[in-house]
Scaffold this motif. Sequence first.
Motif, PDB file in Angstrom:
ATOM      1  N   PRO B 623      47.287  42.148  -2.141  1.00 33.01           N
ATOM      2  CA  PRO B 623      47.068  40.745  -1.835  1.00 33.01           C
ATOM      3  C   PRO B 623      48.142  40.146  -0.938  1.00 33.01           C
ATOM      4  CG  PRO B 623      47.815  41.014  -4.086  1.00 33.01           C
ATOM      5  CD  PRO B 623      47.530  42.377  -3.560  1.00 33.01           C
ATOM      6  N   SER B 739      44.152  35.933 -11.944  1.00 36.47           N
ATOM      7  CA  SER B 739      45.075  35.578 -10.866  1.00 36.47           C
ATOM      8  C   SER B 739      44.270  35.404  -9.589  1.00 36.47           C
ATOM      9  CB  SER B 739      46.155  36.640 -10.699  1.00 36.47           C
ATOM     10  OG  SER B 739      45.572  37.888 -10.443  1.00 36.47           O
ATOM     11  N   VAL B 740      44.637  34.391  -8.846  1.00 36.30           N
ATOM     12  CA  VAL B 740      43.866  34.031  -7.658  1.00 36.30           C
ATOM     13  C   VAL B 740      44.708  34.300  -6.418  1.00 36.30           C
ATOM     14  CG1 VAL B 740      42.590  32.196  -6.476  1.00 36.30           C
ATOM     15  CG2 VAL B 740      42.710  32.245  -8.980  1.00 36.30           C
ATOM     16  N   TYR B 741      44.110  34.972  -5.459  1.00 38.35           N
ATOM     17  CA  TYR B 741      44.815  35.272  -4.213  1.00 38.35           C
ATOM     18  C   TYR B 741      43.969  34.773  -3.047  1.00 38.35           C
ATOM     19  CZ  TYR B 741      47.768  38.184  -7.091  1.00 38.35           C
ATOM     20  OH  TYR B 741      48.629  38.616  -8.045  1.00 38.35           O
ATOM     21  N   PRO B 742      44.574  34.018  -2.166  1.00 42.94           N
ATOM     22  CA  PRO B 742      43.829  33.581  -0.985  1.00 42.94           C
ATOM     23  C   PRO B 742      43.690  34.730  -0.010  1.00 42.94           C
ATOM     24  CG  PRO B 742      46.092  32.869  -0.806  1.00 42.94           C
ATOM     25  CD  PRO B 742      45.967  33.556  -2.143  1.00 42.94           C
TER      26      PRO B 742
END
Lengths: 116, 758
Positions: B623, B739-742
Amino acid sequence: MKKALIIMAVAALFGGCTKYEIEPVPPPIIKDIFSVSQSTVTNAQTFNFTLPSAGPYTLTLIDSLTKQVISREKIYGGAGLNTRNIYTKTIQSKYLQLVLLDANNNQIGKTTIITK
Amino acid sequence: MRIFLTILFSLITFLGSGQTITAPDSRSYVLNTADQNASGFSLSGFNSSDILLCAIGLPTAPAGTTFYFTTTTGLTPASGYTMTGNKSRIAFTGTMANINNALASLKINTPATAGSIQISVSATVNPAGFFYNPTNGHFYRPISSGTTYTNARAAALNTTFKGQQGYLVTITSADEDAFVFNNVPQTNIWFALTDELAEGQWRIDAGPEAGTLIKTSNGQFTGNIAGQYNNWAPGEPNNSGNEDYAVTKWNGSQWNDLPNNFSCPYVIEYGTWTNPDNATFTDFYTNSTTHSNGPTLSVRFNVSTNNITNSALTAKVHYQPTGSATWTPSTNIARSMTLLGGMDVTSDIDTNRVVTNTYLSTISPGQVEWSYINLFNGSVTLHIDQRKVTMSPSLISHVSILDVYSGPVTFTSSNGTWAMYNIPVQIPKLTDGTSQFNSYIRNAGYNNYAFRCEVTMSQNREYKKQALFFNYSTSLSALYNNVVTVSDVYTAFRQFATQGGLTGTSNGTAFTSPIQYIAADVDGNGIFDEKDCFELLQHITGTQPLSASNLTDIIRILSRSAYDGVTSSSWNTVPQKSFYSIDLMDGVLTYTNNISIFWKGDVNMSHSPSQSGSGQINMSVNPVTMSMSLNSSTSASDVKASIISELIEDELSLTVQLDQAQSAVGVQFMVHYDNSLLSYKETKFTSVGSSTNFASDKGDYISLGSLITDGNSSLDNSTKYVLKFKTKSKMTNTLGLISVYPVDAVTKNGSQIKINIL
């Protein structure tokens, strides 16, 4: 008797040896996590912290390298000692900031987390 | 103990012992030539002490094709055969080692007729009392005790052998008739042919041909149906005394009709197929190779496109008649691509030869030295007396010189007496004494070899120049959209950024395979940049149809060698083709074309033969490198987003919201989740206008985002995604479980901008 021995032999042939599982020892609880500058955590690590009053709070994980927020959770805490977990399996950063904010976005605590 | 032995036996049975027959690769044999090498078959995996039955036949071959062995040590011919001399079929017994020695010495004699020669080899542990016909792959069991026809017919049906039901033998060809005659010692043998239903209407009475009418009236030739095999003795059948059933080996090798109450021996036949390769006998092994005899064109395509499993391409084979610039489609058939992309279009190739304006000069044995070859400094120069050349010498493009050379030549010059041609290869037979026409070759000294010969001319017949076209079809469109995803586009974005950012060079080693640059350059301008990615994104999200000019020609074809030769610095100079030309003009009889196809946009090269492994898109990307930003600072031009999750009982809800969209028309995030503790349920979208929203669960992460391509509007801060998960066990909180990933964002003009989650 002979039949029993045959059954045992076949069972040994196909079953092999019994595998004894060793129960994992849970990591020790990190006490008052915001009282130290950094902590090393493993997946499902339990930690505790103290809240001044009951109410909604947020726990936020920030990637120390990119400054991106990667996880943020709204919790309802009680006054005094609270216990929660941090899960690291989906987190791909080794260094994180853990930030505790109250309902008005006031910072209650902040510490560095190192994932193991 | 018995249980243990049973288990052991079952294991051995299950594992088997791996008996196989290895077959050689296909060869092209010289027409009308004896003693050609036919080795390459071998048995393996049999018990070395077992006596095996081995059979060799020619299921398909021009008349006159025969084979023989030069080594037959330890082999015993089956009844009706001898081990010596030329054969069209043979069956014999011996150990595996002795059989392999014989197979290694196999030679073939070819007739003048061109065609395919199929050599079939079969083997099994020798079954006593059975005879195997290698031509059709059937077993025959003679029953010497006599009985009536109807009893024989019924008794045969009650038997099985190697998993096949028996039937009263049928005789459908002279070949099969001769087999029975040669192998069954008895005479007057019942076989399955009767006119019991209608006098004179002789029908096959058993087996796969049961019911077939072969004759419509009595008499040796009267009523014999063309194409059906009849072999009646003179004056037969005559129904003398109500004779409704047929015997063979009557008074020699022919047929007669007899009444049912005669007691005759009979033969039971096992096997219903016509090609030995299709045999399904248990514990029976067979293999074959089909060779070509003479100018039989064989073309095989190896189309390399890994991991295509369920789609079809439209393959068009076009041909160009000699002297014409017109390519004419000869077929336009969708060909299934199976396994690793194999697609057989061999049958689409036009194998008709056409007369050309070039000539073949044939140098055959004669009385006068009309030609000679000079060997000097590695060059081979043919001289033909010009009195024998009946047209312009330059029109001769091929020669056939005794048995020493047959192939193309290049006219170099003429001095009025001799026409001279360069032969492109060395000719060992000219000097090593192995030519069967050696007595017609004279060493004239000074590296000259003169031929006592006649010289004749004939117009060359050559295969048409052909080309293979690939067209995408509806099914390819589906394939394309299935394989190339938004994530692929962003993979391209990421590679582009890793290489040097939005203003960096597009050359380099960012992709793992240089061919990926060609695939990623969807607008075909020789530069891989963010515009390519944006255009592809528009296409695969359905906003830009496949007919868009830059994507019309999706399929690209390269020869396999060119494909493998593409480098990271040469990719934009490699000529790509939308069709693959097949030059069959040089008279070579066997072609194997190795070509690779790929299509634009497949930046992960999921179909590349050089990309081994799963072949699918690698979604577990880092990421950090997914981020298009090369620094971590927040810019005013960034898209800003926020996330928050909340656990209520066993439902975890995650909200991802754009706070500042900054004229972005496309955004993408990846939401990773711990699938051992959470189950993904759904994503609900809130966005402006006619945006295309997507959320794809990949098992441990969800790729989600939005795209607007109406050219006017852009995303705004109303864009929101609410994802629902269910916990698999009771939990108090879920920090880090998601978990957030752009990934990145795209503006209207195709520029890439960063997403910051705050």
